[in-house]
Design a protein around this motif. Structure first.
Motif, PDB file in Angstrom:
ATOM      1  N   CYS A  20       1.045  -0.966   0.346  1.00  0.00           N
ATOM      2  CA  CYS A  20       0.190   0.718  -0.293  1.00  0.00           C
ATOM      3  C   CYS A  20       1.314   0.950  -0.282  1.00  0.00           C
ATOM      4  N   SER A  21       0.719   2.777  -0.598  1.00  0.00           N
ATOM      5  CA  SER A  21       0.733   3.238  -0.489  1.00  0.00           C
ATOM      6  C   SER A  21       1.030   4.180   1.092  1.00  0.00           C
ATOM      7  N   ASP A  22       2.688   4.886   0.917  1.00  0.00           N
ATOM      8  CA  ASP A  22       3.277   5.346   2.010  1.00  0.00           C
ATOM      9  C   ASP A  22       3.534   6.428   1.851  1.00  0.00           C
ATOM     10  N   PHE A  23       2.568   7.930   2.452  1.00  0.00           N
ATOM     11  CA  PHE A  23       2.337   8.890   2.285  1.00  0.00           C
ATOM     12  C   PHE A  23       4.543   9.725   2.000  1.00  0.00           C
ATOM     13  N   ASP A  24       4.894   9.308   3.452  1.00  0.00           N
ATOM     14  CA  ASP A  24       5.608  10.321   3.385  1.00  0.00           C
ATOM     15  C   ASP A  24       7.477   9.618   2.642  1.00  0.00           C
ATOM     16  N   LYS A  25       7.249   8.154   1.551  1.00  0.00           N
ATOM     17  CA  LYS A  25       8.333   7.727   0.709  1.00  0.00           C
ATOM     18  C   LYS A  25       7.751   8.300  -0.660  1.00  0.00           C
ATOM     19  N   GLU A  26       6.510   8.714  -0.358  1.00  0.00           N
ATOM     20  CA  GLU A  26       6.137   8.928  -2.155  1.00  0.00           C
ATOM     21  C   GLU A  26       6.285  10.870  -1.997  1.00  0.00           C
ATOM     22  N   PHE A  27       5.489  11.056  -1.110  1.00  0.00           N
ATOM     23  CA  PHE A  27       5.887  13.026  -1.322  1.00  0.00           C
ATOM     24  C   PHE A  27       6.623  13.936   0.240  1.00  0.00           C
ATOM     25  N   THR A  28       6.502  14.634  -0.278  1.00  0.00           N
ATOM     26  CA  THR A  28       6.850  16.010   0.999  1.00  0.00           C
ATOM     27  C   THR A  28       6.365  16.783   1.110  1.00  0.00           C
ATOM     28  N   VAL A  29       5.759  17.138   1.803  1.00  0.00           N
ATOM     29  CA  VAL A  29       5.575  18.502   2.148  1.00  0.00           C
ATOM     30  C   VAL A  29       6.394  19.627   2.295  1.00  0.00           C
ATOM     31  N   ARG A  30       6.672  20.681   1.477  1.00  0.00           N
ATOM     32  CA  ARG A  30       8.007  21.455   1.710  1.00  0.00           C
ATOM     33  C   ARG A  30       6.927  22.588   2.476  1.00  0.00           C
ATOM     34  N   SER A  31       5.708  23.388   1.883  1.00  0.00           N
ATOM     35  CA  SER A  31       5.430  24.733   3.132  1.00  0.00           C
ATOM     36  C   SER A  31       3.510  24.038   2.443  1.00  0.00           C
ATOM     37  N   ALA A  32       3.374  24.972   4.000  1.00  0.00           N
ATOM     38  CA  ALA A  32       1.124  24.670   4.032  1.00  0.00           C
ATOM     39  C   ALA A  32       0.771  26.244   4.121  1.00  0.00           C
ATOM     40  N   ASN A  33       0.807  27.229   3.600  1.00  0.00           N
ATOM     41  CA  ASN A  33      -0.256  27.986   4.291  1.00  0.00           C
ATOM     42  C   ASN A  33      -1.704  27.853   3.693  1.00  0.00           C
ATOM     43  N   SER A  34      -2.492  28.499   5.041  1.00  0.00           N
ATOM     44  CA  SER A  34      -3.749  28.822   4.768  1.00  0.00           C
ATOM     45  C   SER A  34      -4.441  29.723   4.956  1.00  0.00           C
ATOM     46  N   LEU A 166      -0.971  30.409   9.258  1.00  0.00           N
ATOM     47  CA  LEU A 166      -1.798  30.548   8.949  1.00  0.00           C
ATOM     48  C   LEU A 166      -2.557  31.781   9.750  1.00  0.00           C
ATOM     49  N   THR A 167      -3.394  32.729   8.139  1.00  0.00           N
ATOM     50  CA  THR A 167      -3.321  33.521   8.470  1.00  0.00           C
ATOM     51  C   THR A 167      -5.126  34.371   8.281  1.00  0.00           C
TER      52      THR A 167
END
Length: 582
Positions: A20-34, A166-167
């Motif tokens: 099954c998919s492992d998010f941390d192996k396939e993707f990396t979140v560089r930034s998150a803004n809301s 978060l703004t």
């Protein structure tokens, strides 16, 4: 060969499930803004941006974004707010999305569609995910103040190496309320503009549930809410907990209705109910008196023979096993003669069955051995009596409706809490266990296939199908995380499943009408032994109740009472026309 095939199938299934998919192996979140813009009616428009690096060419094809709907205030109160999706984009273009329910709110999948002819992989490199949505009113009343509560849900974004911001764009006049928790360790709040707050959430090693942000306003800052709207919010806040407890409440109500006759113990009968003998066959009375034990078949058969005799359908030499039958009602009389048809169809189905069994036996002159017919009709007689008992029972629509309602409520709770597949896996395990136990206890319900191909399919289903179902369910249950907010609802779902099993089990219990008939049979036995009053003795009364006395093994006592009555009445010798000479 079948064992080898089953082993290979299980190994391949395990390999598929563990890939099954492992998010941390396939993707990396560089930034998150809301950005959350709150309006004077208390609603908010939220826009979230994620910079995600795709590391592997073979990947899941998208990401999940958690949307909050269930907010818990400082006092522990739960508030559920409406959600409406406005946009889901990838790299500035509208992207495919799907939504899944969860206790905190929704999980929105944004990425490539998973279908048979679709490519489900995102290209490697940097990609931008954007989601925009509306949240319902985020204001609650506390005395003379209005409190705006905003969740710091960005702490649960995948990729804990990224910093989140978060703004908050707010109406003027608000004061940040100090949290009862240590907010400094969770995030920093700074005022970037007169009506704007900037919340910085540092990078962390694991998902965190952060304290909500609460801002006080003077009363009247936001649009006044009508009482109807408040009722609607209150109902939405308590809808999921309400349906979670509604299923067990229905089970309790069904149990009360089912067991109520046992609590209200009636006073002992002082007279026999004569109507009972007009509504059931003597064969059914024999089975009810003996609680459906194996020896009830013999009594049911002889009671039916006696019933045929007193109804003048045949003549018997005695009431014992060695009895011989003669002068049977001819088939043409049953079909053509009006009196014959009336006499025949006035008999219960079980009694007619015994007559047919006796009629098939070879005769010596005009006589047939009664007991020779009993082995031939034994099983069918039991089925006929069971059908008669079920007709008395009728359809238990109450139990079926209750089970269907509990099932619907359980599905609703599982769907709204995000545990639908998890619950289906648990139900699948229970179904397999029930199926296997039933196969061992009642193998006659699962006939063995006759043909070679059918036997192969049957063996394949048992040796491969059931183990695969168990492994799939166990792997899913073992690899799926149940968050803290879901545990109470998982317990509620398990109670719903147990409730369905309990209601179906209670539906097999005798109904009040069936219990009443059996109690009347027991009272009839007391009447035969002279313990309670009943109909006055006469020749008609004796003959009418004689088949039931045979069914209840009270024929001797009933005949003794009849003979005492004849003596008291100075009646001549009793020679019924349904008895033949030996």
């Amino acid at each position: 060969m079948l064992r080898l095939l089953a082993w290979l199938s299980l190994c391949s299934m395990l390999g598929l499930l563990t890939s099954c998919s492992d998010f941390d192996k396939e993707f990396t979140v560089r930034s998150a803004n809301s950005t959350v813009e709150v309006y004077t009616d208390g609603t908010a428009f939220v826009s979230e941006h994620f910079d995600i690096a795709v590391k592997l060419a073979m990947n899941y094809g998208g990401v999940y974004v958690d949307i909050p709907q269930r907010f818990v205030d400082a006092a522990g109160g739960v508030h559920w707010r409406d959600f409406q999706l406005a946009a889901a984009r990838r790299d500035g273009l509208d992207e495919y999305y799907s939504r899944e329910n969860n206790v905190p709110g929704y999980s929105i999948y944004i990425g490539a569609e998973h279908c048979k002819d679709c490519s489900a992989d995102l290209p490697t490199g940097l990609t931008k995910i954007q989601i925009a949505y509306w949240l319902g009113r985020l204001v609650r009343q506390e005395g003379d103040r209005e409190v705006l509560f905003l969740p710091a849900y960005m702490g649960r974004v995948h990729g804990q190496g990224a910093k989140k911001t978060l703004t908050l764009k707010l109406p003027p006049g608000g004061t940040l309320r100090p949290s009862q928790q240590d907010r400094a360790a969770a995030y920093d709040v700074t005022r970037s503009a007169p009506n704007e707050l900037l919340v910085s959430i540092p990078a962390g090693k694991g998902d965190r549930v952060l304290p909500d942000i609460e801002i006080e306003y003077p009363a009247g800052t936001f649009v006044t809410v009508t009482s109807g709207k408040r009722i609607q919010w209150w109902l939405s806040d308590h809808f999921l907990p309400f349906i979670s407890i509604l299923g067990p409440l229905i089970v309790g109500l069904v149990a009360i209705l089912k067991f109520r006759p046992y609590w209200l113990v009636p006073a002992p009968s002082i007279t026999a109910d004569t109507k009972i003998t007009q509504s059931i066959s003597p064969a059914l009375a024999a089975y009810l008196f003996r609680n459906w034990k194996a020896d009830a078949g013999k009594a049911a058969f002889m009671a039916s023979v006696c019933h045929l005799a007193v109804k003048r359908t045949l003549r018997i030499s005695s009431l014992g096993e060695d009895a011989e039958a003669s002068d049977l009602l001819a088939k043409q009389d049953r079909r053509k003669s009006k009196a014959g048809r009336a006499k025949w169809y006035d008999l219960p189905a079980a009694t007619r069955l015994v007559f047919k069994g006796i009629a098939k036996e070879p005769s010596a002159g005009d006589r047939r051995r009664v007991k020779n017919a009993r082995p031939d009709v034994r099983d069918e007689l039991h089925r006929t009596v069971t059908e008669e008992y079920q007709k008395i029972r009728g359809k238990d629509r109450c139990s079926l409706a209750a089970a269907a309602s509990i099932l619907a409520l359980g599905i609703a709770v599982a769907s709204l809490s995000g545990l639908l597949i998890f619950s289906a896996a648990i139900s699948g395990l229970l179904f397999v266990v029930f199926l296997v136990v039933t196969m061992f206890r009642h193998p006659e319900r699962f006939p063995v296939a006759t043909g070679t191909a059918e036997q192969f399919k049957q063996a394949l289903g048992l040796m491969v199908g059931l183990p695969v179902m168990v492994i799939v369910a166990l792997v899913y249950i073992g690899t799926t995380e149940v968050i803290s907010e879901q545990w109470p609802f998982l317990m509620a779902i398990l109670l719903h499943i147990a409730g369905i099993i309990a209601v179906l089990a209670m539906s097999r219990m005798p109904t009040s009408k069936q219990r009443r008939i059996r109690n009347n049979i027991l009272s009839l036995n007391r009447y035969f032994h002279g313990e309670i009053d009943g109909p006055a003795m006469s020749v008609e009364c004796y003959e009418h109740y004689l088949p039931f006395a045979v069914a209840l093994n009270a024929e001797q006592r009933w005949t003794e009472r009849f003979n005492l009555w004849r003596e008291s009445e100075k009646m001549e010798a009793y020679a019924p026309d349904w008895r033949s000479s030996s």
